[in-house]
Scaffold this motif. Structure first.
Motif, PDB file in Angstrom:
ATOM      1  N   ALA A  20     -12.694   2.095   4.939  1.00 41.72           N
ATOM      2  CA  ALA A  20     -11.634   2.775   4.178  1.00 41.72           C
ATOM      3  C   ALA A  20     -10.453   3.096   5.087  1.00 41.72           C
ATOM      4  O   ALA A  20      -9.294   2.930   4.704  1.00 41.72           O
ATOM      5  CB  ALA A  20     -12.183   4.050   3.537  1.00 41.72           C
TER       6      ALA A  20
ATOM      7  N   LEU B  93      -2.846  -1.317   4.856  1.00 37.86           N
ATOM      8  CA  LEU B  93      -1.884  -1.165   3.761  1.00 37.86           C
ATOM      9  C   LEU B  93      -0.585  -0.521   4.253  1.00 37.86           C
ATOM     10  O   LEU B  93       0.506  -0.959   3.907  1.00 37.86           O
ATOM     11  CB  LEU B  93      -2.510  -0.342   2.634  1.00 37.86           C
ATOM     12  CG  LEU B  93      -1.623  -0.097   1.423  1.00 37.86           C
ATOM     13  CD1 LEU B  93      -1.215  -1.407   0.767  1.00 37.86           C
ATOM     14  CD2 LEU B  93      -2.342   0.798   0.408  1.00 37.86           C
TER      15      LEU B  93
ATOM     16  N   ILE C 286       0.403   6.252  -2.106  1.00 36.74           N
ATOM     17  CA  ILE C 286      -0.728   5.321  -2.136  1.00 36.74           C
ATOM     18  C   ILE C 286      -1.685   5.697  -3.260  1.00 36.74           C
ATOM     19  O   ILE C 286      -2.119   6.843  -3.370  1.00 36.74           O
ATOM     20  CB  ILE C 286      -1.500   5.322  -0.791  1.00 36.74           C
ATOM     21  CG1 ILE C 286      -0.547   5.079   0.389  1.00 36.74           C
ATOM     22  CG2 ILE C 286      -2.618   4.280  -0.820  1.00 36.74           C
ATOM     23  CD1 ILE C 286       0.154   3.740   0.383  1.00 36.74           C
TER      24      ILE C 286
ATOM     25  N   PRO D   8     -15.678   7.049  -0.016  1.00 34.26           N
ATOM     26  CA  PRO D   8     -14.985   6.848   1.267  1.00 34.26           C
ATOM     27  C   PRO D   8     -13.480   6.620   1.131  1.00 34.26           C
ATOM     28  O   PRO D   8     -12.730   7.111   1.973  1.00 34.26           O
ATOM     29  CB  PRO D   8     -15.672   5.611   1.862  1.00 34.26           C
ATOM     30  CG  PRO D   8     -16.459   4.991   0.767  1.00 34.26           C
ATOM     31  CD  PRO D   8     -16.723   6.049  -0.260  1.00 34.26           C
ATOM     32  N   VAL D   9     -13.033   5.931   0.091  1.00 30.32           N
ATOM     33  CA  VAL D   9     -11.588   5.675  -0.045  1.00 30.32           C
ATOM     34  C   VAL D   9     -10.875   6.949  -0.489  1.00 30.32           C
ATOM     35  O   VAL D   9      -9.834   7.329   0.065  1.00 30.32           O
ATOM     36  CB  VAL D   9     -11.318   4.516  -1.029  1.00 30.32           C
ATOM     37  CG1 VAL D   9      -9.822   4.360  -1.279  1.00 30.32           C
ATOM     38  CG2 VAL D   9     -11.907   3.210  -0.495  1.00 30.32           C
TER      39      VAL D   9
ATOM     40  N   GLU E 148     -10.713   9.298   2.375  1.00 28.62           N
ATOM     41  CA  GLU E 148      -9.750   8.861   3.391  1.00 28.62           C
ATOM     42  C   GLU E 148      -8.310   9.141   2.936  1.00 28.62           C
ATOM     43  O   GLU E 148      -7.474   9.576   3.728  1.00 28.62           O
ATOM     44  CB  GLU E 148      -9.961   7.367   3.680  1.00 28.62           C
ATOM     45  CG  GLU E 148      -8.979   6.750   4.670  1.00 28.62           C
ATOM     46  CD  GLU E 148      -9.133   7.281   6.092  1.00 28.62           C
ATOM     47  OE1 GLU E 148     -10.090   8.029   6.371  1.00 28.62           O
ATOM     48  OE2 GLU E 148      -8.262   6.954   6.933  1.00 28.62           O
ATOM     49  N   LEU E 149      -8.043   8.895   1.637  1.00 29.92           N
ATOM     50  CA  LEU E 149      -6.683   9.151   1.129  1.00 29.92           C
ATOM     51  C   LEU E 149      -6.379  10.647   1.153  1.00 29.92           C
ATOM     52  O   LEU E 149      -5.263  11.059   1.464  1.00 29.92           O
ATOM     53  CB  LEU E 149      -6.520   8.561  -0.273  1.00 29.92           C
ATOM     54  CG  LEU E 149      -6.509   7.022  -0.303  1.00 29.92           C
ATOM     55  CD1 LEU E 149      -6.515   6.500  -1.736  1.00 29.92           C
ATOM     56  CD2 LEU E 149      -5.314   6.458   0.462  1.00 29.92           C
TER      57      LEU E 149
ATOM     58  N   ARG F 137      -7.735  12.720   3.325  1.00 26.64           N
ATOM     59  CA  ARG F 137      -7.642  13.095   4.741  1.00 26.64           C
ATOM     60  C   ARG F 137      -6.226  12.839   5.275  1.00 26.64           C
ATOM     61  O   ARG F 137      -5.708  13.605   6.080  1.00 26.64           O
ATOM     62  CB  ARG F 137      -8.667  12.277   5.548  1.00 26.64           C
ATOM     63  CG  ARG F 137      -8.838  12.694   7.003  1.00 26.64           C
ATOM     64  CD  ARG F 137      -9.967  11.913   7.680  1.00 26.64           C
ATOM     65  NE  ARG F 137      -9.647  10.515   7.908  1.00 26.64           N
ATOM     66  CZ  ARG F 137      -9.002  10.056   8.986  1.00 26.64           C
ATOM     67  NH1 ARG F 137      -8.600  10.898   9.924  1.00 26.64           N
ATOM     68  NH2 ARG F 137      -8.760   8.767   9.130  1.00 26.64           N
ATOM     69  N   ARG F 138      -5.613  11.750   4.784  1.00 32.66           N
ATOM     70  CA  ARG F 138      -4.301  11.389   5.331  1.00 32.66           C
ATOM     71  C   ARG F 138      -3.144  11.837   4.437  1.00 32.66           C
ATOM     72  O   ARG F 138      -1.981  11.604   4.775  1.00 32.66           O
ATOM     73  CB  ARG F 138      -4.278   9.884   5.569  1.00 32.66           C
ATOM     74  CG  ARG F 138      -5.291   9.546   6.661  1.00 32.66           C
ATOM     75  CD  ARG F 138      -5.578   8.081   6.754  1.00 32.66           C
ATOM     76  NE  ARG F 138      -4.519   7.349   7.426  1.00 32.66           N
ATOM     77  CZ  ARG F 138      -4.701   6.151   7.982  1.00 32.66           C
ATOM     78  NH1 ARG F 138      -5.907   5.595   7.951  1.00 32.66           N
ATOM     79  NH2 ARG F 138      -3.708   5.522   8.550  1.00 32.66           N
TER      80      ARG F 138
ATOM     81  N   VAL G  62      -1.434   0.176  -3.124  1.00 31.26           N
ATOM     82  CA  VAL G  62      -2.757   0.560  -3.609  1.00 31.26           C
ATOM     83  C   VAL G  62      -3.846  -0.096  -2.766  1.00 31.26           C
ATOM     84  O   VAL G  62      -3.689  -1.193  -2.234  1.00 31.26           O
ATOM     85  CB  VAL G  62      -3.030   0.197  -5.093  1.00 31.26           C
ATOM     86  CG1 VAL G  62      -2.060   0.855  -6.036  1.00 31.26           C
ATOM     87  CG2 VAL G  62      -3.071  -1.291  -5.318  1.00 31.26           C
ATOM     88  N   ILE G  63      -4.957   0.638  -2.684  1.00 30.53           N
ATOM     89  CA  ILE G  63      -6.219   0.091  -2.190  1.00 30.53           C
ATOM     90  C   ILE G  63      -7.026  -0.226  -3.448  1.00 30.53           C
ATOM     91  O   ILE G  63      -7.019   0.554  -4.403  1.00 30.53           O
ATOM     92  CB  ILE G  63      -6.995   1.147  -1.377  1.00 30.53           C
ATOM     93  CG1 ILE G  63      -6.156   1.720  -0.239  1.00 30.53           C
ATOM     94  CG2 ILE G  63      -8.321   0.593  -0.895  1.00 30.53           C
ATOM     95  CD1 ILE G  63      -6.039   0.851   0.965  1.00 30.53           C
TER      96      ILE G  63
ATOM     97  N   ALA H   7      -4.021  -3.759  -0.627  1.00 29.74           N
ATOM     98  CA  ALA H   7      -5.071  -4.155   0.319  1.00 29.74           C
ATOM     99  C   ALA H   7      -6.412  -3.994  -0.387  1.00 29.74           C
ATOM    100  O   ALA H   7      -6.606  -3.050  -1.159  1.00 29.74           O
ATOM    101  CB  ALA H   7      -5.027  -3.300   1.582  1.00 29.74           C
TER     102      ALA H   7
ATOM    103  N   ILE I 113     -10.790  -4.040  -0.334  1.00 26.80           N
ATOM    104  CA  ILE I 113     -12.048  -3.968   0.422  1.00 26.80           C
ATOM    105  C   ILE I 113     -13.049  -4.822  -0.341  1.00 26.80           C
ATOM    106  O   ILE I 113     -13.310  -4.575  -1.527  1.00 26.80           O
ATOM    107  CB  ILE I 113     -12.546  -2.513   0.547  1.00 26.80           C
ATOM    108  CG1 ILE I 113     -11.518  -1.673   1.301  1.00 26.80           C
ATOM    109  CG2 ILE I 113     -13.906  -2.469   1.239  1.00 26.80           C
ATOM    110  CD1 ILE I 113     -11.891  -0.209   1.433  1.00 26.80           C
TER     111      ILE I 113
ATOM    112  N   GLY J 139     -16.740   0.829  -0.053  1.00 23.64           N
ATOM    113  CA  GLY J 139     -16.053   0.943   1.235  1.00 23.64           C
ATOM    114  C   GLY J 139     -16.752   1.789   2.274  1.00 23.64           C
ATOM    115  O   GLY J 139     -16.127   2.228   3.231  1.00 23.64           O
ATOM    116  N   SER J 140     -18.060   2.000   2.117  1.00 23.59           N
ATOM    117  CA  SER J 140     -18.781   2.719   3.148  1.00 23.59           C
ATOM    118  C   SER J 140     -19.630   1.739   3.941  1.00 23.59           C
ATOM    119  O   SER J 140     -20.438   1.014   3.373  1.00 23.59           O
ATOM    120  CB  SER J 140     -19.685   3.781   2.526  1.00 23.59           C
ATOM    121  OG  SER J 140     -20.470   4.376   3.544  1.00 23.59           O
ATOM    122  N   SER J 141     -19.400   1.671   5.236  1.00 30.64           N
ATOM    123  CA  SER J 141     -20.275   0.930   6.136  1.00 30.64           C
ATOM    124  C   SER J 141     -19.805   1.212   7.551  1.00 30.64           C
ATOM    125  O   SER J 141     -18.735   1.803   7.750  1.00 30.64           O
ATOM    126  CB  SER J 141     -20.239  -0.578   5.872  1.00 30.64           C
ATOM    127  OG  SER J 141     -19.279  -1.224   6.684  1.00 30.64           O
TER     128      SER J 141
END
Lengths: 350, 424
Positions: free
Chosen positions: A189, A196, B194, B252-253, B256-257, B259-260, B302-303, B331, B333, B415-417
């Motif tokens: 992620a 992106l 995003i 996870p996505v 993450e979004l 978090r940022r 976008v993811i 982008a 995954i 998206g978790s690994s």
């Protein structure tokens, strides 16, 4: 101490200390224990492995009689029951490199021995065999004999022990085109958001998966006259003769079947079977015509709507086929049909 | 909308006279939990087993994995467990480092293994959590699909029952998830907006009529829609298959979004969609999802993630193309499944793919002393790709040769690994 791994070493006539170009015609042979660079290899293997024998063959002899030489070398090899074959390093010597690759591929395929070859990345043997066997990139200079042997030994021991291999640049082998996992510094992620944002800012970024390269195929011209055409039946639905004597795989196929149908008007379900992991094969097994319409084609033949039905049906499986295998299978079938004078194909899929 | 996720860290689990959390240890009243779970008439018997990190223990036939959650201000898993209602706002208690693992021997698809020690723990978070494993037995004559749904519902019940023990506990940590309504969700001009386009299901394996995927809906005929990201984190979504519900709760996505958010991007929101069956529906959903991201969320980028089998590559690539056409940078995954073959379908302009790893990468797992969730596995130890129905079952406690993708939680499509791939 762990059991020593049983190793054989392959060299050409020069490194086996038989002679130079003048001895390049010499046929396959072997000696017990290490010879020449094999001594350094044995030192590298130390207590982990023992070189039981050194096999050798003249470069010219191998190039000119490669099948026969391979047979003889495998025969010699088998008597030592080795777990690991180290071949070379051959550096930039093309004939020697090809021989190393060939003997490694044969030993792996037919004796189940783990092979490691060594040669320069530009060696013709590398292009031929890097996808099939692990080849350590030796560079083109004999100066790199010792570090190359060390990498070959380290990789060979890992292969025999079933240990996880590192990346090509860590282990020194040439990439085989096979995808593997590695632990990543950041989670997916986070990498996706990084990628992106770089894309939005117009900064360079690298996709983690290369797009596949597809070849665009131009369709053949339509047939002008069906009544004189030879038509073949081909399917990716997994038709096999009962018992699957050609051993076609139900998934991830690497081969195709050739089923003679000359003089046969109906496909008897008792004589045919369907092998395919991608769909429920019960209906096709009950009546194979649901997969390949031989019955209807015979009627069209009798009514002279088509000239003739081709004498065999070719079949493969379509489930999860690797593009490379599917391409090769398709080309082989097409070549056969073309040389048999077939004008058109009915391709049935599932 | 503001969600306060109160994290209660758990470092041990054992059975005790009553279900209670003391000093980061969870004690479970086994009988009470069993009686709560056997409310489902399709379940004949149930066993509860505890698995601890480091133990020589293997859990097999894993159906779903959940993080225990208890909402202080409203229904839990509304529509799926409690009655109709909404989630994503208010206070929720989450038991961290503890999972509820549902197993079902009827689970013929996929091997889904959790090892509590050894090399598998390098790949999956579930080898490092204290696991409360539910082993169910179907009632006589129970319909296979309905039994599976009963198992999943019992799992939700267990997750809520366990986390209810944290009702009165002061959380060790509080995570705040907060985004205003879309109409007011504006950030500074220099931060790219995003969004996330999230396919939650592929109908190549259709949901059961009674299945409760999104707020209790079976999502048949589902059209793309905007959801608040907090709803996904807080129990609106129970995956049908292809992903474990734990990864919706800890998406996870979305995480993450968040978090940022306000740092190097502005989190514009989430579009939920499904992968339908026909080409017309696929095209329509891709158009609508792209349109919502571009014109409702106003996303600059976008993811998107994939869910389901190879056929769904098509849906994801359509989403990519529609978004890019609408001026939204994209982008993806997308998990890789074969060592020697690429993604089924990648149009030429698709240039931003992230891989959470390759499922068919062989791994050897050592023998274990204890097995939970059955005794045998359908596995050809010489060829993990052999899916012939005729292969004989092997004892599950022995050394296993299988794929990294068989380790539950190793590679999640959302998206978790811990993985990336390389050409070797």
């Amino acid at each position: 101490m762990a059991k020593k791994i049983r190793v054989v070493h392959y060299l050409n006539q020069f490194f086996a200390q038989i002679g130079g170009e003048d001895k390049a015609e010499i046929g396959p042979g072997f000696r017990d224990g290490p010879i020449g660079p094999g001594r350094a290899l044995q030192e590298t293997l130390a207590e982990h492995g023992e070189i039981l024998a050194t096999l050798f063959c003249g470069d010219n002899y191998f190039a000119e009689h490669s099948d026969k030489a391979t047979e003889e070398l495998l025969h010699h090899m088998a008597r030592f029951n080795p777990e690991l074959l180290i071949a070379g390093p051959a550096f930039e010597s093309g004939r020697y490199g090809v021989a190393c690759g060939a003997i490694c591929a044969a030993a792996q395929e037919r004796l189940g021995i783990h092979p490691v070859a060594g040669m320069d990345a530009e060696n013709a043997g590398a292009a031929l065999y890097r996808k099939h066997v692990y080849i350590i990139n030796s560079g083109d200079s004999v100066v790199r004999m010792l570090p190359t042997l060390q990498r070959m030994a380290a990789l060979g021991l890992k292969l025999v022990q079933g240990a996880r291999l590192g990346r090509p640049e860590e282990e020194g082998y040439m990439p085989r085109g096979i995808k593997r996992n590695a632990f990543a510094a950041k989670p997916p992620a986070e990498r996706a958001v990084d990628m992106l944002l770089a894309k939005i800012r117009g900064e360079p970024f690298q996709s983690e998966i290369a797009a596949p390269q597809f070849h665009h195929i131009k369709p053949a011209q339509a047939l002008r006259d069906l009544s004189s055409a030879v038509i073949a039946l081909v399917t990716d639905g997994g038709l096999v003769t009962e018992g699957n004597p050609e051993r076609m795989e139900p998934g991830r196929p690497t081969r195709f079947t050739t089923i003679p149908v000359e003089g046969i008007n109906r496909l008897d379900p008792k004589q045919f079977d369907v092998v395919h992991s991608g769909y429920d094969t019960a209906l096709a097994n009950q009546d194979p015509h649901r997969l390949v319409p031989l019955d209807v084609m015979r009627e069209l033949e009798q009514q002279r709507i088509i000239g003739k039905l081709h004498e065999s049906i070719h079949a493969t499986g379509g489930a999860h086929a690797a593009v490379e295998n599917a391409t090769r299978i398709g080309q082989s079938i097409a070549e056969r049909l073309k040389s048999a004078g077939v004008n058109g194909v009915i391709l049935t899929s599932t | 909308m503001r969600l306060e996720m109160g994290l209660v860290h758990i470092n041990n689990v054992c059975f005790g006279p009553q279900t209670v959390i003391e000093d980061h240890a969870l004690y479970i009243d086994r009988q009470e939990l069993i009686s709560v779970l056997t409310q489902e008439p399709l379940l004949d018997g149930i066993e509860i087993e505890l698995a601890h990190p480091g133990e020589s223990c293997r859990i097999i036939h894993v159906l779903d994995v959940l993080e225990p959650r208890y909402r202080l201000n409203g229904p839990n898993f509304p529509g799926a467990l409690d009655g109709v209602g909404l989630v994503g706002a208010g206070q929720t208690r989450a038991l961290k480092n503890l999972c509820v693992v549902e197993t079902s021997e009827d689970q013929a698809r996929g091997r889904n293994i959790i090892d509590m020690s050894g090399p598998a723990t390098d790949y999956s978070p579930f080898g490092a959590t204290c696991n409360v494993v539910l082993v169910f037995h179907p009632a006589k004559g129970a319909d296979k699909d309905e039994y599976r749904l009963a198992v999943k519902k019992a799992g939700l019940r267990a997750a809520v029952y366990l986390a209810a023990a944290a009702k009165e506990i002061v959380p060790d940590e509080i995570e705040i998830y907060e985004l205003p309504p879309v109409a007011f969700n504006h950030g500074p001009k220099d931060l790219p907006r995003i969004g996330y386009i999230f396919p939650i299901h592929s109908q190549q394996h259709p949901t059961h009529q009674k299945e409760t995927v999104f707020y209790g809906s079976n999502i048949q005929g589902f059209l793309p829609t905007i959801v608040h990201p907090n709803e996904i984190l807080d129990g609106a979504l129970i995956f049908s298959y292809s992903a474990f519900t734990y990864f919706a709760q800890n998406h996870p996505v979305i995480q993450e979004l968040y978090r940022r958010h306000q740092r190097d991007l502005w989190f514009a929101g989430v579009v939920v969609t499904v992968a339908p069956v026909t080409i017309t529906e696929k095209q329509r959903n891709a158009c609508l999802a792209g349109r919502l991201a571009a014109e409702v969320l106003g996303a600059d980028g976008v993811i998107a993630t994939k869910i389901g089998g190879g056929a769904v590559d098509t849906d994801l690539m359509m989403i990519y193309e529609r978004c890019e056409e609408m001026g939204v940078k994209t982008a993806l995954i997308i998990m890789e499944r074969y060592p020697d073959t690429g993604i089924t379908f990648v149009p030429e302009n698709v240039d931003a793919l992230v891989t959470p790893g390759l499922t068919r990468d062989a791994i050897t797992l050592p023998p274990v002393e204890r097995i939970i969730g059955g005794n045998t596995l359908l596995l050809d130890n010489t060829n993990p790709d052999n899916t012939n129905p005729g292969i004989p079952p092997i004892p599950a406690n022995r050394e296993l040769r299988l794929w990294v993708g068989d380790i539950a939680g190793a590679i999640s499509q959302v998206g978790s690994s811990r993985l990336i791939t390389y050409i070797g």
